[in-house]
Each structure stands twice: as structure tokens, then as C-alpha cells.
Write a protein that holds these residues in place. Sequence first.
Motif, PDB file in Angstrom:
ATOM      1  N   LEU A 287       0.710  -1.498   0.225  1.00 21.90           N
ATOM      2  CA  LEU A 287       0.261  -0.087  -0.110  1.00 21.90           C
ATOM      3  C   LEU A 287       0.979   1.628   0.031  1.00 21.90           C
ATOM      4  CD1 LEU A 287      -2.564   1.583   0.599  1.00 21.90           C
ATOM      5  CD2 LEU A 287      -2.036   1.162   3.129  1.00 21.90           C
ATOM      6  N   LEU A 288       0.068   2.433  -0.728  1.00 19.20           N
ATOM      7  CA  LEU A 288       1.034   3.321  -0.565  1.00 19.20           C
ATOM      8  C   LEU A 288       0.370   4.601   0.228  1.00 19.20           C
ATOM      9  CD1 LEU A 288       3.252   4.972  -2.185  1.00 19.20           C
ATOM     10  CD2 LEU A 288       1.643   6.409  -4.047  1.00 19.20           C
ATOM     11  N   HIS A 289       1.140   4.855   1.020  1.00 15.34           N
ATOM     12  CA  HIS A 289       1.003   5.594   1.634  1.00 15.34           C
ATOM     13  C   HIS A 289       1.283   7.401   1.979  1.00 15.34           C
ATOM     14  CE1 HIS A 289       1.150   7.909   5.829  1.00 15.34           C
ATOM     15  NE2 HIS A 289      -0.105   7.588   6.615  1.00 15.34           N
ATOM     16  N   HIS A 290       0.619   8.231   1.226  1.00 14.74           N
ATOM     17  CA  HIS A 290       1.276  10.257   1.756  1.00 14.74           C
ATOM     18  C   HIS A 290       0.669  10.755   2.667  1.00 14.74           C
ATOM     19  CE1 HIS A 290       2.339  12.639  -1.102  1.00 14.74           C
ATOM     20  NE2 HIS A 290       1.181  13.309  -0.746  1.00 14.74           N
ATOM     21  N   SER A 291       1.768  11.905   2.270  1.00 14.81           N
ATOM     22  CA  SER A 291       1.051  12.866   3.874  1.00 14.81           C
ATOM     23  C   SER A 291       2.315  13.856   3.446  1.00 14.81           C
ATOM     24  CB  SER A 291       1.774  11.928   5.290  1.00 14.81           C
ATOM     25  OG  SER A 291       2.458  12.082   5.081  1.00 14.81           O
ATOM     26  N   THR A 300       9.583   8.266  14.804  1.00 21.74           N
ATOM     27  CA  THR A 300      10.115   7.476  14.441  1.00 21.74           C
ATOM     28  C   THR A 300       8.828   6.015  14.538  1.00 21.74           C
ATOM     29  OG1 THR A 300      12.193   7.827  15.112  1.00 21.74           O
ATOM     30  CG2 THR A 300      11.413   5.179  15.412  1.00 21.74           C
ATOM     31  N   ASP A 301       8.037   6.264  15.601  1.00 17.24           N
ATOM     32  CA  ASP A 301       7.151   5.513  16.176  1.00 17.24           C
ATOM     33  C   ASP A 301       6.304   5.328  14.671  1.00 17.24           C
ATOM     34  OD1 ASP A 301       7.624   5.332  18.219  1.00 17.24           O
ATOM     35  OD2 ASP A 301       6.507   6.638  18.868  1.00 17.24           O
ATOM     36  N   TYR A 302       6.018   6.672  13.872  1.00 18.02           N
ATOM     37  CA  TYR A 302       4.827   6.661  12.758  1.00 18.02           C
ATOM     38  C   TYR A 302       5.865   5.716  11.935  1.00 18.02           C
ATOM     39  CZ  TYR A 302       0.741   7.671  10.143  1.00 18.02           C
ATOM     40  OH  TYR A 302      -0.406   7.526   9.184  1.00 18.02           O
ATOM     41  N   GLN A 303       7.211   5.969  11.104  1.00 12.61           N
ATOM     42  CA  GLN A 303       7.146   5.004  10.593  1.00 12.61           C
ATOM     43  C   GLN A 303       7.897   3.885  10.545  1.00 12.61           C
ATOM     44  OE1 GLN A 303       8.093   6.750   7.781  1.00 12.61           O
ATOM     45  NE2 GLN A 303       7.174   8.155   7.859  1.00 12.61           N
ATOM     46  N   GLN A 304       7.871   3.915  11.705  1.00 10.89           N
ATOM     47  CA  GLN A 304       7.977   1.595  12.090  1.00 10.89           C
ATOM     48  C   GLN A 304       6.470   1.198  12.283  1.00 10.89           C
ATOM     49  OE1 GLN A 304       9.491   1.977  16.456  1.00 10.89           O
ATOM     50  NE2 GLN A 304      11.555   1.904  15.143  1.00 10.89           N
ATOM     51  N   ALA A 305       4.979   1.666  12.263  1.00  8.52           N
ATOM     52  CA  ALA A 305       4.198   1.494  12.232  1.00  8.52           C
ATOM     53  C   ALA A 305       3.516   1.089  10.483  1.00  8.52           C
ATOM     54  CB  ALA A 305       3.040   2.496  13.176  1.00  8.52           C
ATOM     55  N   LEU A 306       4.615   2.140  10.138  1.00  5.64           N
ATOM     56  CA  LEU A 306       3.711   1.848   8.208  1.00  5.64           C
ATOM     57  C   LEU A 306       5.214   0.659   7.912  1.00  5.64           C
ATOM     58  CD1 LEU A 306       4.648   5.300   6.939  1.00  5.64           C
ATOM     59  CD2 LEU A 306       2.317   4.044   7.325  1.00  5.64           C
ATOM     60  N   ALA A 307       6.394   0.319   8.364  1.00  7.04           N
ATOM     61  CA  ALA A 307       7.555  -0.372   8.264  1.00  7.04           C
ATOM     62  C   ALA A 307       6.371  -1.523   8.073  1.00  7.04           C
ATOM     63  CB  ALA A 307       8.479  -0.255   8.235  1.00  7.04           C
ATOM     64  N   ALA A 308       5.894  -1.773   9.598  1.00  6.17           N
ATOM     65  CA  ALA A 308       5.359  -3.255  10.184  1.00  6.17           C
ATOM     66  C   ALA A 308       5.276  -3.943   9.133  1.00  6.17           C
ATOM     67  CB  ALA A 308       4.981  -3.490  11.464  1.00  6.17           C
ATOM     68  N   ARG A 309       3.945  -3.179   8.228  1.00  8.20           N
ATOM     69  CA  ARG A 309       2.578  -3.467   7.604  1.00  8.20           C
ATOM     70  C   ARG A 309       2.770  -3.473   6.020  1.00  8.20           C
ATOM     71  NH1 ARG A 309      -2.441  -4.265  10.884  1.00  8.20           N
ATOM     72  NH2 ARG A 309      -3.139  -4.954   8.370  1.00  8.20           N
ATOM     73  N   GLY A 310       4.019  -3.259   5.322  1.00 11.41           N
ATOM     74  CA  GLY A 310       5.287  -3.387   4.177  1.00 11.41           C
ATOM     75  C   GLY A 310       4.485  -1.649   3.212  1.00 11.41           C
ATOM     76  N   GLN A 312       4.220   2.047   1.209  1.00  8.13           N
ATOM     77  CA  GLN A 312       5.586   2.483   1.269  1.00  8.13           C
ATOM     78  C   GLN A 312       5.478   3.981   1.428  1.00  8.13           C
ATOM     79  OE1 GLN A 312       5.850   2.340  -3.498  1.00  8.13           O
ATOM     80  NE2 GLN A 312       7.320   3.456  -3.136  1.00  8.13           N
ATOM     81  N   CYS A 313       6.180   4.774   2.366  1.00  5.35           N
ATOM     82  CA  CYS A 313       5.459   6.008   2.754  1.00  5.35           C
ATOM     83  C   CYS A 313       6.056   6.777   0.721  1.00  5.35           C
ATOM     84  CB  CYS A 313       6.563   6.098   4.088  1.00  5.35           C
ATOM     85  SG  CYS A 313       6.464   7.711   4.560  1.00  5.35           S
ATOM     86  N   SER A 314       4.838   7.861   1.126  1.00  6.41           N
ATOM     87  CA  SER A 314       5.615   8.518   0.276  1.00  6.41           C
ATOM     88  C   SER A 314       5.004  10.238   1.098  1.00  6.41           C
ATOM     89  CB  SER A 314       4.500   9.203  -0.736  1.00  6.41           C
ATOM     90  OG  SER A 314       4.689  10.305  -2.142  1.00  6.41           O
ATOM     91  N   MET A 315       5.726  11.676   0.707  1.00  9.32           N
ATOM     92  CA  MET A 315       5.255  12.957   1.736  1.00  9.32           C
ATOM     93  C   MET A 315       5.512  13.721   0.151  1.00  9.32           C
ATOM     94  SD  MET A 315       8.239  12.839   4.685  1.00  9.32           S
ATOM     95  CE  MET A 315       7.389  11.516   6.278  1.00  9.32           C
ATOM     96  N   SER A 316       4.592  14.390   0.530  1.00 11.33           N
ATOM     97  CA  SER A 316       4.444  16.133   0.004  1.00 11.33           C
ATOM     98  C   SER A 316       5.378  16.360  -0.179  1.00 11.33           C
ATOM     99  CB  SER A 316       3.401  17.111   0.072  1.00 11.33           C
ATOM    100  OG  SER A 316       1.643  16.166   0.437  1.00 11.33           O
TER     101      SER A 316
END
Length: 390
Positions: A287-291, A300-310, A312-316
Motif C-alpha cells: 500500500l502507498l501511504h501519502h502525507s 520514528t513511531d509512525y514510520q515503524q508502524a508503516l514499515a511493520a505492515r509493508g 510504502q511512504c510518500s510525502m508532499s
Amino acid sequence: MERRKRRSFTPEFKAEAVRQVREGGKSMPQVAKELDLTESALRNWVSEADGNKGKDPAGTLTTSEREELVRLRKEVRHLEMERDFPKKSGGLLREGDLEVKFEFIEAEKAHFPVDFMCQQLGVSRSGYYAWKERPESERHKADRALAEVVTAVHQESRGRYGSPRVHAELRARGQRVSRKRVARLMRQHEMVARKRRRFVRTTDSRHNQPVAPNVLERNFSPGQPNSTWATDITYVATRQGWLYLAVVLDLFSRKVVGWSMSQNIDRHLVLNALDMALKGRQPPRGLLHHSDRGSQYASTDYQQALAARGIQCSMSRKGNCWDNAVVESFFSSLKLELVYTTDFATQEQARLALFEYIEVFYNRQRRHSSLGYVSPVDFELAALPQKLAS
């Protein structure tokens, strides 16, 4: 027939659903239907809340106190009618045309008592009912009947719909009518959509946390659900101070799949919204997650939560609100259709209204222009057979 997936709800969602029953003036079956819940589940949540009286003083009201509360609400409703009615009828009062006044009463009788309107407009009840019995042209009859339906649709939208969405709602109900005719009737009956305010940027990206590249690149129309989510934070003013709201939207249907409210704008606010979305949707890995680049999302906590579920992080890009335009558009509609028209005395009052707007009106009722004027939930239901067939 595909078996319905078991849904998981956060404590915050359950608490707000219970408040809809207790404080929202709705019955338990109505709330269950609006939120697509079983009555038994909702009844269990209410029972659980009743067992926690230290957190719910409203649950200790006596019968006489509840009756007094109902009486006071009726008095407030009458005062609100007296306050709101002149705003709708001011032009008619100045014009002084009996025909127009009677037409107004006929169009508004579903929302105001006839006796009340006759008194406010300075006409007699007998005159109004005599007017109703006069023969009229077929075109005038059709306009009058259509005006009632248009007024009802506009009222059901809490005064939020303009002629395009009212027209779409009428077509969905099987009413064949042109958009120009709907616009004309709305002008005649002084029904207008609320105007948007200018966008104000509130994100503070001044921090030392790592940021992700803009992978989304404004691709706001993914081909399937649970493939691209977008998230952001906004604030709502109350007399008790700011209430912060974080939401997660599925860009496929523009549905709000996760949300959280708090007095504090921190990483826990956005983590709770993400947790609701993950529990409710159970997305696949990838899943692609954009913020935006806010410190809450870069934590760190938020990024770890994303990584634990596989995920992908995207930012403006820095200072570019248009990279997250879909969520900004949702916030704009929320402010326009609810926040700017309401003076919230308490944060609890704001929570109740925000929950009803998101879970009942926006997700399940509001016709979205980018979805062909259907609601996010209906859009997903219509797309499901196609996905199963492919």
C-alpha cells in the motif's frame, strides 16, 4: 455470495457511536443503520458504556431529568425556527406578493409548521388553503411539486448542496429534470450552497526527522481500493480550545477509512487514525501511504508502524499543499459544510458533530463530484462486482 469480512473498531469509534445514541437525538436502530452496524453490536457498546459511569455522567440522568432535557430541546428548536425563518423569507416579506408567499409556505411546509409560517409572513391560514384549492396550470403544478422535492434534498444535505449535487440526487431518485430547472427553483426559493474559504497552510515541517520522496506524484485516481491512502491533520475551534482531527482517506473512493480526534496534535493522534484504517480495511502489503512532511508523520513511531505492515511512504514536497489535494479538499468541505456554520460550546459537542459528518453523511450519503455524484460507500459497492469479475 461473498461472505462479509469481520470488522474491527477502535475504542474511539465505539465511544462516538454510543454518543450518537445518547446525545445525537437518534434511535439505536437508526444509528446502527447509518453506520452499517448490527443493533446487537451497538447495544453491547451502549451497555459497556453504561457500566462505566465514572466516564459517562449523562448515563445517570433520572427520568424526570431526561423529560426536562427533551422539553428544553423543543424550546430551543422553536427559537431556532424563529431565528432561521426570516433569513429564508426576507426577500418575500419585502416583495409583499401573496402568491409568492403562499408558494413559499407550500415549499417549506415540510420543515416549518403552516401556522408558524402564516404568522411570520402576515397571511391567514384560510387564505393559504383557499389558494391551494384554486386551479393552476400543469407547469405550475409540476414546478411546485418539484420545488418541494428540491427543498427536501437541500435540507437533507444540511444546506450543503448546490444545484449540481441536488440535480444528481434527483436523478438518482428517478426524477427526470434538467439542471437549469433545478438551479432556477433553488434561486426562487433562496437555496444556495455555501462558499468556500481560502486555503490556509498549517503544516510545520521544521524538524530533523528523515522525509520520504513524493512517490504519489499527484496520482489521485488509483485503480483499486486499498492501494493508495492519503492522510493529514486539521483543527476545529471550540469554546474550550482547539480540537485536532486526523483522517486517512482511500483515494480510490475518497472514503475516510480512519480518523482520530484529540486535544493534542502529536504522533498519537495520527497513529490512532492509522490504527483505525488498518483494522477496518486490512490492506495488503505494498500500500502507498501519502502525507505531508509534518513531524507527526516523520516520527520514528509512525514510520515503524508503516514499515511493520509493508506500507510504502510518500510525502508532499515542502510547502506544496497541492501534493495532498484530495485530503485538503475533504477538509475544505468539512469546514464549509459543518465547522464554519457551528459554534461548538464544548469539545464533546464538536466530537459528536464530526463523527456524524464523517461516518454518516460524508462516507455514506454525500454525493461526490469526482465519483459521478455517488457516495464513497456506494462507489465501492458498485466497483466490487467489477473487481471480483476481473
